[in-house]
Enzyme design. Structure first.
Site, PDB file in Angstrom:
ATOM      1  CG  HIS A 161     -12.437 -23.282 -34.880  1.00 30.34           C
ATOM      2  ND1 HIS A 161     -14.021 -22.277 -35.213  1.00 30.34           N
ATOM      3  CD2 HIS A 161     -11.793 -22.782 -35.803  1.00 30.34           C
ATOM      4  CE1 HIS A 161     -13.741 -21.249 -35.288  1.00 30.34           C
ATOM      5  NE2 HIS A 161     -12.229 -21.387 -35.791  1.00 30.34           N
ATOM      6  CD  GLU A 177     -16.001 -24.702 -34.046  1.00 33.20           C
ATOM      7  OE1 GLU A 177     -15.524 -25.244 -32.803  1.00 33.20           O
ATOM      8  OE2 GLU A 177     -16.145 -24.060 -34.413  1.00 33.20           O
ATOM      9  CB  CYS A 199     -12.835 -18.692 -33.495  1.00 35.72           C
ATOM     10  SG  CYS A 199     -11.731 -17.724 -34.332  1.00 35.72           S
TER      11      CYS A 199
END
Lengths: 92, 218
Positions: free
Chosen positions: B194, B196, B86
Protein backbone atom coordinates in the site's frame (compact mmCIF):
# COMPACT_ATOMS: atom_id res chain seq x y z
CA UNK A 1 -40.01 -22.05 -21.31
CA UNK A 2 -38.12 -25.15 -20.15
CA UNK A 3 -36.07 -24.85 -16.97
CA UNK A 4 -32.67 -26.49 -16.66
CA UNK A 5 -30.63 -27.17 -13.57
CA UNK A 6 -26.84 -27.07 -13.66
CA UNK A 7 -24.58 -28.37 -10.91
CA UNK A 8 -21.26 -26.62 -11.40
CA UNK A 9 -18.01 -27.68 -9.75
CA UNK A 10 -15.05 -25.31 -9.62
CA UNK A 11 -11.70 -26.64 -8.46
CA UNK A 12 -8.19 -25.24 -8.23
CA UNK A 13 -5.86 -26.49 -10.94
CA UNK A 14 -3.53 -29.22 -9.62
CA UNK A 15 -0.53 -26.89 -9.96
CA UNK A 16 -2.07 -24.29 -7.64
CA UNK A 17 -1.34 -24.54 -3.93
CA UNK A 18 -4.44 -25.04 -1.75
CA UNK A 19 -3.42 -23.98 1.76
CA UNK A 20 -7.01 -24.30 3.06
CA UNK A 21 -7.11 -27.90 1.78
CA UNK A 22 -3.76 -28.58 3.44
CA UNK A 23 -5.04 -27.16 6.75
CA UNK A 24 -8.18 -29.33 6.54
CA UNK A 25 -6.00 -32.35 5.74
CA UNK A 26 -3.94 -31.72 8.89
CA UNK A 27 -7.15 -31.44 10.93
CA UNK A 28 -8.34 -34.80 9.64
CA UNK A 29 -5.45 -36.42 11.51
CA UNK A 30 -6.53 -34.68 14.71
CA UNK A 31 -9.95 -36.21 14.20
CA UNK A 32 -8.18 -39.55 14.21
CA UNK A 33 -8.65 -40.32 10.52
CA UNK A 34 -5.43 -41.66 9.10
CA UNK A 35 -4.50 -42.18 5.48
CA UNK A 36 -5.90 -38.95 4.02
CA UNK A 37 -3.17 -38.17 1.51
CA UNK A 38 -4.97 -35.60 -0.61
CA UNK A 39 -7.62 -33.02 0.26
CA UNK A 40 -8.45 -30.19 -2.14
CA UNK A 41 -11.24 -27.70 -1.51
CA UNK A 42 -13.42 -26.49 -4.39
CA UNK A 43 -16.81 -24.90 -4.89
CA UNK A 44 -20.17 -26.32 -5.85
CA UNK A 45 -22.70 -23.98 -7.45
CA UNK A 46 -26.32 -24.80 -8.28
CA UNK A 47 -28.00 -22.85 -11.05
CA UNK A 48 -31.50 -22.92 -12.49
CA UNK A 49 -31.88 -21.30 -15.88
CA UNK A 50 -34.70 -20.72 -18.34
CA UNK A 51 -33.70 -21.64 -21.89
CA UNK A 52 -35.56 -22.70 -25.01
CA UNK A 53 -33.23 -25.65 -25.69
CA UNK A 54 -30.66 -27.71 -23.82
CA UNK A 55 -28.01 -26.45 -26.22
CA UNK A 56 -28.80 -22.85 -25.35
CA UNK A 57 -28.70 -23.62 -21.62
CA UNK A 58 -25.41 -25.42 -22.11
CA UNK A 59 -23.83 -22.43 -23.86
CA UNK A 60 -25.02 -19.99 -21.19
CA UNK A 61 -23.67 -22.13 -18.35
CA UNK A 62 -20.32 -22.55 -20.13
CA UNK A 63 -20.01 -18.79 -20.48
CA UNK A 64 -20.92 -18.29 -16.82
CA UNK A 65 -18.31 -20.85 -15.75
CA UNK A 66 -15.61 -19.35 -17.92
CA UNK A 67 -16.19 -15.68 -17.26
CA UNK A 68 -17.69 -15.42 -13.79
CA UNK A 69 -17.72 -18.57 -11.68
CA UNK A 70 -14.09 -19.53 -12.26
CA UNK A 71 -10.80 -17.83 -13.00
CA UNK A 72 -9.20 -20.02 -15.70
CA UNK A 73 -5.73 -18.91 -14.57
CA UNK A 74 -6.10 -20.88 -11.33
CA UNK A 75 -9.27 -22.95 -11.62
CA UNK A 76 -11.00 -25.62 -13.71
CA UNK A 77 -14.72 -26.16 -13.95
CA UNK A 78 -17.19 -28.86 -14.95
CA UNK A 79 -20.96 -29.17 -14.77
CA UNK A 80 -23.91 -31.49 -15.13
CA UNK A 81 -27.01 -30.14 -16.82
CA UNK A 82 -30.50 -31.58 -16.47
CA UNK A 83 -33.89 -30.42 -17.60
CA UNK A 84 -36.27 -30.05 -14.68
CA UNK A 85 -39.37 -32.13 -15.43
CA UNK A 86 -42.58 -30.11 -15.76
CA UNK A 87 -44.23 -31.90 -12.82
CA UNK A 88 -41.35 -30.85 -10.54
CA UNK A 89 -41.65 -27.27 -11.76
CA UNK A 90 -45.29 -27.20 -10.69
CA UNK A 91 -44.45 -28.54 -7.25
CA UNK A 92 -41.82 -25.78 -6.84
CA UNK B 1 -4.52 16.76 -14.05
CA UNK B 2 -7.04 15.01 -11.83
CA UNK B 3 -6.75 11.56 -10.32
CA UNK B 4 -9.89 9.42 -10.03
CA UNK B 5 -10.27 6.95 -7.19
CA UNK B 6 -12.88 4.30 -7.90
CA UNK B 7 -15.16 3.37 -5.01
CA UNK B 8 -16.76 -0.07 -5.17
CA UNK B 9 -19.17 -1.30 -2.52
CA UNK B 10 -16.69 -2.69 0.02
CA UNK B 11 -13.67 -0.54 -0.91
CA UNK B 12 -12.01 0.66 2.28
CA UNK B 13 -8.75 2.32 1.23
CA UNK B 14 -10.33 4.93 -1.04
CA UNK B 15 -10.07 7.70 1.56
CA UNK B 16 -6.53 6.67 2.49
CA UNK B 17 -5.52 7.11 -1.14
CA UNK B 18 -7.20 10.50 -1.28
CA UNK B 19 -5.49 11.59 1.92
CA UNK B 20 -2.16 10.60 0.39
CA UNK B 21 -2.66 12.17 -3.06
CA UNK B 22 -4.57 15.28 -2.00
CA UNK B 23 -3.62 15.77 1.65
CA UNK B 24 0.05 14.81 1.51
CA UNK B 25 1.00 15.39 -2.12
CA UNK B 26 -1.36 18.20 -3.10
CA UNK B 27 -2.64 16.42 -6.21
CA UNK B 28 -6.16 17.11 -7.48
CA UNK B 29 -8.28 14.05 -6.67
CA UNK B 30 -11.90 12.98 -7.12
CA UNK B 31 -13.87 9.97 -6.05
CA UNK B 32 -15.55 7.94 -8.77
CA UNK B 33 -18.54 5.72 -8.01
CA UNK B 34 -18.28 2.28 -9.61
CA UNK B 35 -21.30 3.00 -11.79
CA UNK B 36 -19.65 5.99 -13.47
CA UNK B 37 -18.54 5.52 -17.03
CA UNK B 38 -17.09 8.91 -17.98
CA UNK B 39 -13.34 8.94 -17.37
CA UNK B 40 -12.61 11.64 -19.93
CA UNK B 41 -11.25 14.28 -17.57
CA UNK B 42 -9.01 12.02 -15.53
CA UNK B 43 -5.27 11.83 -15.92
CA UNK B 44 -5.01 8.60 -13.95
CA UNK B 45 -7.24 6.14 -12.12
CA UNK B 46 -6.60 4.33 -8.84
CA UNK B 47 -8.37 1.11 -7.90
CA UNK B 48 -8.02 1.11 -4.12
CA UNK B 49 -7.77 -1.70 -1.61
CA UNK B 50 -10.63 -3.24 0.31
CA UNK B 51 -13.13 -6.00 -0.22
CA UNK B 52 -15.08 -5.03 -3.32
CA UNK B 53 -18.49 -6.72 -3.38
CA UNK B 54 -17.44 -8.59 -0.23
CA UNK B 55 -14.83 -10.51 -2.26
CA UNK B 56 -17.64 -12.95 -3.04
CA UNK B 57 -16.74 -15.78 -5.42
CA UNK B 58 -13.12 -14.62 -5.67
CA UNK B 59 -11.36 -11.34 -4.85
CA UNK B 60 -12.21 -8.89 -7.62
CA UNK B 61 -14.40 -11.37 -9.51
CA UNK B 62 -17.62 -9.37 -9.30
CA UNK B 63 -15.98 -5.94 -9.37
CA UNK B 64 -14.65 -6.65 -12.85
CA UNK B 65 -18.20 -6.38 -14.17
CA UNK B 66 -18.73 -2.88 -12.73
CA UNK B 67 -19.66 -0.30 -15.42
CA UNK B 68 -16.61 1.83 -14.61
CA UNK B 69 -14.31 -1.00 -15.59
CA UNK B 70 -15.60 -1.22 -19.16
CA UNK B 71 -14.54 2.40 -19.50
CA UNK B 72 -11.28 1.62 -17.74
CA UNK B 73 -10.28 -0.93 -20.40
CA UNK B 74 -10.74 1.77 -23.02
CA UNK B 75 -8.87 4.29 -20.83
CA UNK B 76 -5.91 1.90 -20.58
CA UNK B 77 -5.85 1.19 -24.31
CA UNK B 78 -5.55 4.94 -24.92
CA UNK B 79 -2.52 5.07 -22.62
CA UNK B 80 -4.20 6.29 -19.39
CA UNK B 81 -2.37 5.36 -16.21
CA UNK B 82 -3.99 2.94 -13.78
CA UNK B 83 -2.73 1.92 -10.36
CA UNK B 84 -4.35 -1.09 -8.66
CA UNK B 85 -3.48 -1.44 -5.00
CA UNK B 86 -4.19 -4.70 -3.14
CA UNK B 87 -7.86 -5.43 -4.00
CA UNK B 88 -7.30 -3.13 -7.00
CA UNK B 89 -4.47 -5.42 -8.16
CA UNK B 90 -6.77 -8.43 -7.75
CA UNK B 91 -9.39 -6.68 -9.88
CA UNK B 92 -6.84 -5.90 -12.61
CA UNK B 93 -5.89 -9.57 -12.89
CA UNK B 94 -9.55 -10.68 -12.94
CA UNK B 95 -10.16 -8.11 -15.65
CA UNK B 96 -7.24 -9.47 -17.67
CA UNK B 97 -5.37 -6.15 -17.78
CA UNK B 98 -2.57 -7.86 -15.88
CA UNK B 99 -1.62 -11.56 -16.01
CA UNK B 100 -1.76 -14.09 -13.16
CA UNK B 101 -4.04 -14.23 -10.14
CA UNK B 102 -3.90 -13.48 -6.42
CA UNK B 103 -4.72 -16.43 -4.20
CA UNK B 104 -4.82 -17.23 -0.49
CA UNK B 105 -1.57 -16.59 1.39
CA UNK B 106 0.53 -19.72 1.72
CA UNK B 107 0.16 -19.91 5.51
CA UNK B 108 -3.49 -18.74 5.50
CA UNK B 109 -2.65 -15.75 7.71
CA UNK B 110 -3.84 -12.23 7.10
CA UNK B 111 -0.52 -10.39 7.04
CA UNK B 112 -0.33 -6.76 8.12
CA UNK B 113 3.21 -5.40 8.39
CA UNK B 114 5.91 -3.34 6.72
CA UNK B 115 7.94 -5.27 4.17
CA UNK B 116 11.15 -4.60 2.30
CA UNK B 117 10.72 -4.55 -1.45
CA UNK B 118 13.25 -4.75 -4.24
CA UNK B 119 12.69 -2.45 -7.18
CA UNK B 120 13.09 -5.03 -9.90
CA UNK B 121 12.61 -2.74 -12.87
CA UNK B 122 12.73 0.97 -13.56
CA UNK B 123 11.52 0.48 -17.14
CA UNK B 124 8.23 2.24 -16.50
CA UNK B 125 7.53 5.69 -15.08
CA UNK B 126 6.07 4.27 -11.85
CA UNK B 127 9.35 3.57 -10.10
CA UNK B 128 11.85 5.56 -12.07
CA UNK B 129 11.99 8.43 -9.59
CA UNK B 130 13.20 6.41 -6.64
CA UNK B 131 16.63 7.64 -5.68
CA UNK B 132 17.19 4.40 -3.85
CA UNK B 133 18.79 2.00 -6.23
CA UNK B 134 17.15 -1.11 -5.04
CA UNK B 135 15.10 -1.24 -1.89
CA UNK B 136 12.01 0.46 -0.47
CA UNK B 137 9.75 -0.35 2.48
CA UNK B 138 5.96 -0.34 2.26
CA UNK B 139 3.14 -1.84 4.33
CA UNK B 140 1.16 -4.86 3.20
CA UNK B 141 -2.25 -5.91 4.56
CA UNK B 142 -3.81 -8.90 2.86
CA UNK B 143 -5.08 -12.44 3.23
CA UNK B 144 -5.09 -13.22 -0.48
CA UNK B 145 -1.93 -11.68 -1.82
CA UNK B 146 -0.08 -14.72 -3.05
CA UNK B 147 0.66 -13.92 -6.70
CA UNK B 148 0.29 -16.97 -8.88
CA UNK B 149 1.15 -17.43 -12.54
CA UNK B 150 2.35 -20.38 -14.57
CA UNK B 151 5.89 -20.71 -15.94
CA UNK B 152 4.99 -19.34 -19.37
CA UNK B 153 3.41 -16.22 -17.89
CA UNK B 154 6.38 -15.72 -15.58
CA UNK B 155 8.79 -15.98 -18.49
CA UNK B 156 6.73 -13.48 -20.44
CA UNK B 157 6.76 -11.06 -17.48
CA UNK B 158 10.53 -11.44 -17.24
CA UNK B 159 11.09 -11.08 -20.98
CA UNK B 160 8.97 -7.95 -21.07
CA UNK B 161 10.69 -6.57 -17.96
CA UNK B 162 7.26 -6.19 -16.35
CA UNK B 163 8.09 -7.36 -12.83
CA UNK B 164 8.12 -4.08 -10.92
CA UNK B 165 8.49 -5.06 -7.26
CA UNK B 166 9.63 -8.20 -5.45
CA UNK B 167 9.59 -9.04 -1.74
CA UNK B 168 13.01 -9.24 -0.08
CA UNK B 169 11.57 -11.92 2.15
CA UNK B 170 8.54 -13.61 0.57
CA UNK B 171 5.70 -13.27 3.12
CA UNK B 172 2.88 -15.05 1.30
CA UNK B 173 4.17 -17.65 -1.14
CA UNK B 174 4.04 -15.46 -4.25
CA UNK B 175 5.56 -16.88 -7.42
CA UNK B 176 9.10 -15.50 -7.87
CA UNK B 177 8.53 -13.27 -4.78
CA UNK B 178 6.39 -10.96 -6.93
CA UNK B 179 4.76 -8.00 -5.14
CA UNK B 180 3.86 -5.86 -8.16
CA UNK B 181 3.78 -6.04 -11.94
CA UNK B 182 3.09 -3.77 -14.88
CA UNK B 183 1.60 -4.43 -18.29
CA UNK B 184 3.88 -4.44 -21.33
CA UNK B 185 3.00 -0.88 -22.26
CA UNK B 186 3.85 0.20 -18.71
CA UNK B 187 0.78 2.33 -18.01
CA UNK B 188 -0.83 -0.18 -15.61
CA UNK B 189 0.73 -1.10 -12.26
CA UNK B 190 -0.77 -3.65 -9.89
CA UNK B 191 0.78 -4.11 -6.46
CA UNK B 192 -0.15 -5.73 -3.16
CA UNK B 193 1.76 -3.25 -0.91
CA UNK B 194 0.00 0.00 0.00
CA UNK B 195 1.92 3.11 -1.14
CA UNK B 196 -0.88 5.35 0.18
CA UNK B 197 -0.11 4.23 3.73
CA UNK B 198 3.48 5.37 3.37
CA UNK B 199 3.17 9.02 2.36
CA UNK B 200 2.92 10.93 5.62
CA UNK B 201 6.13 11.34 7.61
CA UNK B 202 4.08 12.04 10.75
CA UNK B 203 2.90 8.45 10.81
CA UNK B 204 6.02 6.75 9.51
CA UNK B 205 7.18 5.64 6.11
CA UNK B 206 7.24 7.87 3.05
CA UNK B 207 8.40 5.45 0.37
CA UNK B 208 4.97 5.38 -1.21
CA UNK B 209 5.14 8.98 -2.36
CA UNK B 210 7.03 8.50 -5.62
CA UNK B 211 4.61 5.86 -6.89
CA UNK B 212 1.62 8.14 -6.29
CA UNK B 213 3.40 11.17 -7.71
CA UNK B 214 4.07 9.23 -10.88
CA UNK B 215 0.30 9.00 -11.48
CA UNK B 216 0.58 12.39 -13.15
CA UNK B 217 4.06 12.26 -14.65
CA UNK B 218 5.26 10.56 -17.79
Amino acid sequence: MPIFQAKVEVNLRPSVLDPAGEAAKSASLRLGIEGVNKLRIGKSIMIEIDASTEDEANKSIQLLCDRLLSNPVIEKWSFELNRIPIESQVSL
Amino acid sequence: MTIGIVIFPGSNCDRDVRWATEGCLDMSTEFLWHESTDLSHFEAIVLPGGFSYGDYLRCGAIARFAPVLSSLVDFVSKGGKVLGICNGFQILTELGLLPGALIRNKDLNFICKDVDLIIESKRTSWLVNYKQDKQITLPIAHGEGCFYCNEDSLKKLQDEDSIALRYSLNPNGSTYDIAGITNKKGNVLGMMPHPERACDSKIGLTHGQEILKSLISN
